[in-house]
Write a protein that holds these residues in place. Structure first.
Motif, mmCIF file in Angstrom:
data_model
loop_
_atom_site.group_PDB
_atom_site.id
_atom_site.type_symbol
_atom_site.label_atom_id
_atom_site.label_comp_id
_atom_site.label_asym_id
_atom_site.label_seq_id
_atom_site.Cartn_x
_atom_site.Cartn_y
_atom_site.Cartn_z
ATOM 1 N N ALA A 198 0.653 -1.228 -0.018
ATOM 2 C CA ALA A 198 0.004 0.024 -0.178
ATOM 3 C C ALA A 198 0.824 1.124 -0.055
ATOM 4 O O ALA A 198 0.598 2.376 -0.657
ATOM 5 N N ARG A 199 2.159 1.146 0.717
ATOM 6 C CA ARG A 199 2.808 2.386 0.695
ATOM 7 C C ARG A 199 3.503 2.629 -0.598
ATOM 8 O O ARG A 199 3.609 3.754 -1.102
ATOM 9 N N GLU A 200 3.915 1.611 -1.193
ATOM 10 C CA GLU A 200 4.520 1.586 -2.397
ATOM 11 C C GLU A 200 3.569 2.163 -3.407
ATOM 12 O O GLU A 200 3.980 2.978 -4.480
ATOM 13 N N MET A 201 2.153 1.950 -3.223
ATOM 14 C CA MET A 201 1.155 2.288 -4.386
ATOM 15 C C MET A 201 0.715 3.719 -3.927
ATOM 16 O O MET A 201 0.638 4.415 -5.139
ATOM 17 N N GLU A 202 0.922 4.198 -3.072
ATOM 18 C CA GLU A 202 0.841 5.642 -2.524
ATOM 19 C C GLU A 202 2.057 6.480 -3.173
ATOM 20 O O GLU A 202 1.690 7.508 -3.785
ATOM 21 N N GLU A 203 2.980 5.918 -3.082
ATOM 22 C CA GLU A 203 4.224 6.646 -3.682
ATOM 23 C C GLU A 203 4.055 6.700 -5.293
ATOM 24 O O GLU A 203 4.472 7.714 -5.861
ATOM 25 N N LYS A 204 3.415 5.643 -5.874
ATOM 26 C CA LYS A 204 3.317 5.458 -7.328
ATOM 27 C C LYS A 204 2.236 6.598 -7.566
ATOM 28 O O LYS A 204 2.252 7.314 -8.607
ATOM 29 N N PHE A 205 1.101 6.895 -6.888
ATOM 30 C CA PHE A 205 0.224 7.775 -6.988
ATOM 31 C C PHE A 205 0.861 9.079 -6.886
ATOM 32 O O PHE A 205 0.571 10.015 -8.026
ATOM 33 N N LEU A 206 1.655 9.442 -5.997
ATOM 34 C CA LEU A 206 2.287 10.612 -5.853
ATOM 35 C C LEU A 206 3.237 11.149 -6.897
ATOM 36 O O LEU A 206 3.083 12.174 -7.400
ATOM 37 N N LYS A 207 3.759 10.003 -7.409
ATOM 38 C CA LYS A 207 4.758 10.203 -8.614
ATOM 39 C C LYS A 207 4.122 10.086 -10.176
ATOM 40 O O LYS A 207 4.791 10.113 -11.105
ATOM 41 N N ASN A 208 2.679 9.930 -9.966
ATOM 42 C CA ASN A 208 2.021 9.609 -11.253
ATOM 43 C C ASN A 208 2.440 8.596 -12.013
ATOM 44 O O ASN A 208 2.526 8.514 -13.343
ATOM 45 N N LYS A 209 3.082 7.376 -11.558
ATOM 46 C CA LYS A 209 3.420 6.141 -12.133
ATOM 47 C C LYS A 209 2.497 5.053 -11.935
ATOM 48 O O LYS A 209 2.970 3.863 -12.069
ATOM 49 N N PHE A 210 1.234 5.072 -11.770
ATOM 50 C CA PHE A 210 0.397 4.302 -11.460
ATOM 51 C C PHE A 210 -0.110 3.640 -12.966
ATOM 52 O O PHE A 210 -0.738 4.135 -13.778
ATOM 53 N N ASP A 211 -0.003 2.191 -13.260
ATOM 54 C CA ASP A 211 0.022 1.548 -14.348
ATOM 55 C C ASP A 211 -0.974 0.545 -14.293
ATOM 56 O O ASP A 211 -1.840 0.418 -13.028
ATOM 57 N N GLN A 222 -4.436 16.248 -10.386
ATOM 58 C CA GLN A 222 -5.046 17.346 -9.794
ATOM 59 C C GLN A 222 -5.030 17.402 -8.339
ATOM 60 O O GLN A 222 -4.431 18.333 -7.732
ATOM 61 N N PHE A 223 -4.993 16.067 -7.796
ATOM 62 C CA PHE A 223 -4.858 16.050 -6.327
ATOM 63 C C PHE A 223 -3.407 16.319 -6.002
ATOM 64 O O PHE A 223 -3.117 17.155 -5.058
ATOM 65 N N ASN A 224 -2.542 15.648 -6.704
ATOM 66 C CA ASN A 224 -1.032 16.148 -6.374
ATOM 67 C C ASN A 224 -0.596 17.661 -6.774
ATOM 68 O O ASN A 224 0.139 18.050 -5.707
ATOM 69 N N ARG A 225 -1.242 18.171 -7.653
ATOM 70 C CA ARG A 225 -0.786 19.586 -7.851
ATOM 71 C C ARG A 225 -1.337 20.578 -6.587
ATOM 72 O O ARG A 225 -0.679 21.536 -6.306
ATOM 73 N N LYS A 226 -2.325 20.084 -5.990
ATOM 74 C CA LYS A 226 -3.278 20.998 -5.095
ATOM 75 C C LYS A 226 -2.909 20.519 -3.699
ATOM 76 O O LYS A 226 -3.237 20.780 -2.602
ATOM 77 N N GLY A 227 -1.854 19.386 -3.522
ATOM 78 C CA GLY A 227 -1.421 18.803 -2.440
ATOM 79 C C GLY A 227 -2.579 18.108 -1.372
ATOM 80 O O GLY A 227 -2.651 18.130 -0.265
ATOM 81 N N LYS A 228 -3.745 17.641 -2.214
ATOM 82 C CA LYS A 228 -4.875 17.046 -1.584
ATOM 83 C C LYS A 228 -4.949 15.582 -1.463
ATOM 84 O O LYS A 228 -5.802 14.881 -1.127
ATOM 85 N N LEU A 229 -3.691 14.919 -1.810
ATOM 86 C CA LEU A 229 -3.742 13.423 -1.679
ATOM 87 C C LEU A 229 -3.838 12.876 -0.256
ATOM 88 O O LEU A 229 -2.810 13.324 0.451
ATOM 89 N N ARG A 230 -4.768 12.404 0.024
ATOM 90 C CA ARG A 230 -5.186 11.842 1.448
ATOM 91 C C ARG A 230 -4.438 10.632 1.815
ATOM 92 O O ARG A 230 -4.573 9.558 0.897
ATOM 93 N N LYS A 231 -4.050 10.379 2.945
ATOM 94 C CA LYS A 231 -3.380 9.254 3.154
ATOM 95 C C LYS A 231 -4.524 8.285 3.837
ATOM 96 O O LYS A 231 -5.210 8.779 4.727
ATOM 97 N N GLY A 232 -4.661 7.062 3.208
ATOM 98 C CA GLY A 232 -5.757 6.282 3.625
ATOM 99 C C GLY A 232 -5.597 5.445 5.089
ATOM 100 O O GLY A 232 -4.252 5.825 5.552
ATOM 101 N N ILE A 233 -6.242 4.436 5.396
ATOM 102 C CA ILE A 233 -6.014 3.719 6.574
ATOM 103 C C ILE A 233 -4.868 2.844 6.428
ATOM 104 O O ILE A 233 -5.043 2.021 5.412
ATOM 105 N N LYS A 234 -3.899 2.824 7.115
ATOM 106 C CA LYS A 234 -2.809 1.952 7.143
ATOM 107 C C LYS A 234 -2.059 2.084 5.704
ATOM 108 O O LYS A 234 -1.874 1.179 5.145
#
Length: 438
Positions: free
Chosen positions: A313-326, A422-434
């Motif tokens: 899940a942490r790796e996935m969050e990093e991919k979201f932040l870096k826009n590398k989600f395939d 859009q979330f990343n630009r606005k700094g609105k990416l929320r951290k989910g449960i765990k």
């Protein structure tokens, strides 16, 4: 779970919507509707009578909070009475012996053998080393069923001579001590009905092993018959609690609402699916929330924490932040969601979730999405831009879908990526449960 009861109670609450306050006059129809809802759910009539008396008394008494609207007040009162009826708090297993002994009893067809395997799975997650014992020598293939379940969940099963249940149990206890198993789960014989021979055998086994817990498995689909059987078993064996199975089906809810009141013994677990991990600890307040359509966020959190790999899940969050989600990651997320159960189960736990969702369509859509992604090459999953018209044709043929289905999936994927930008630009990416990204 409890869908019909939930709908009927919802009608009762709507009768008070828009009223100025609760009064004897406007509550009469709502109470009548609640009473009918419970009776139709096959709740024991004595339980219904006591429940209705409690709701009526509290609704017209001084306990009503002035800050609530009438329908909110009534929901709160019904919820409190439901929790009182269900047992107020969970009842954990009391395993003091070494090794601890759990005796599973019940009528044939209640799901006793499967539940024994599920309980072993649950206890292993808690750090226990369980041994399953096949002591049902009467039902054809019962022993073989438990052996197969044991292989499936990788938990040992003791079968002994397959003829004499008392001898099997005695030898199983010696085996448990030898192999340092700290919990022994005895799958005893069930019958299509209660008889003296059955009860005598169960009493003999209980006297031999002196179990820490005697759990009766009851089928939620059988209504008042299950409650009557539970009463007879409790009088003969002094049960410590119940496991209510098949709550993922069309159960009306009467068993789970009646059994504690009739026997005085708590429900300890509920069966929510056929999967090896489809057994949950019974929490009265959470079940009351589900019955009333108020959701069950705590159980949802438990499911997420139990099924989601935190590191992944942490790796996935990093991919979201870096826009590398395939699409490979998209497939991983579908698998994580499926681990938590059906879409219906998940929606039931979310307060305010829409009731008009096409659940069958949603499940089918998820399977279709999986099939489409599985039909792509690894390169295509990691770089969907490679998917030209001919490749899409190949993927559609391989997944049994159409090019329109493939395009629809790719469009949804692109929209998700745009949303994450859009979330990343606005700094609105929320951290989910765990670390869960949704």
């Amino acid at each position: 779970m409890f869908e019909n009861l939930q709908d009927k109670l919802g009608r009762a609450f709507r009768l008070l919507s828009g009223k100025g306050r609760i009064s004897e006059k406007n509550i009469e129809e709502a109470v009548k509707q609640v009473k009918l809802s419970l009776l139709e759910a096959d709740v024991n009539y004595k339980v219904v009578k006591e429940f209705i008396n409690g709701v009526t008394e509290k609704s017209l008494g001084e306990e009503v909070l002035k800050s609530f609207s009438p329908d909110q007040q009534f929901i709160k009162i019904v919820r409190d009475e439901l929790i009182n009826m269900l047992g107020e708090r969970s009842s954990p297993l009391r395993l003091s012996s070494q090794p601890a002994r759990i005796m599973m009893v019940g009528l044939q067809g209640s799901g006793k053998t499967t539940t024994s395997a599920k309980l072993a799975t649950l206890l292993r997650k808690e750090g226990k080393k369980p041994l399953l014992v096949a002591a049902d020598v009467y039902r054809p293939a019962a022993i073989d069923q438990l052996v197969q379940l044991g292989k499936q969940i990788d938990i040992p099963v003791f079968t002994g001579d397959r003829r004499n249940p008392v001898v099997i149990v005695k030898e199983a206890m010696q085996q448990a001590i030898k192999n340092i198993n700290d919990v022994v789960i005895l799958d005893t014989a069930g019958r299509l009905h209660i008889d003296d021979t059955m009860m005598s055998e169960l009493k003999e086994i209980a006297a031999l092993v002196k179990p820490d817990e005697i759990l009766m498995v009851v089928d939620a689909m059988t209504g008042q018959d299950a409650v009557n059987s539970a009463k007879a078993f409790n009088e003969a064996l002094e049960l410590s609690g119940f496991v209510v199975t098949k709550l993922d089906g069309d159960a009306r809810g009467g068993v789970i609402l009646s059994i504690r009141h009739v026997t005085g013994k708590p429900v300890k677990f509920i069966g929510v699916s056929e999967k090896p991990d489809g057994l949950e600890v019974f929490y009265p307040d959470r079940v009351a929330g589900r019955i009333l359509g108020l959701g069950d966020v705590l159980s949802l959190i438990d499911k997420i924490q139990a099924n989601v790999d935190e590191e992944k899940a942490r790796e996935m969050e990093e991919k979201f932040l870096k826009n590398k989600f395939d699409l490979e990651d998209f497939l991983d997320q579908l698998r994580e969601i499926k681990k938590m159960g059906s879409i219906a189960d998940i929606l039931e736990m979310i307060p305010g979730a829409p009731k008009d969702v096409d659940l069958a369509g949603s499940e089918k859509s998820m399977k279709r999405t999986e099939a489409i992604i599985h039909s792509m090459t690894l390169k295509e999953r990691r770089n969907p831009k490679l998917l030209n018209y001919s490749r899409k044709q190949r993927v559609a043929r391989g997944s049994g879908t159409t090019i329109q289905d493939v395009n629809k999936l790719l469009k949804s994927y692109d929209q998700m990526k745009d949303m994450m930008k859009q979330f990343n630009r606005k700094g609105k990416l929320r951290k989910g449960i765990k670390g869960f990204p949704f």
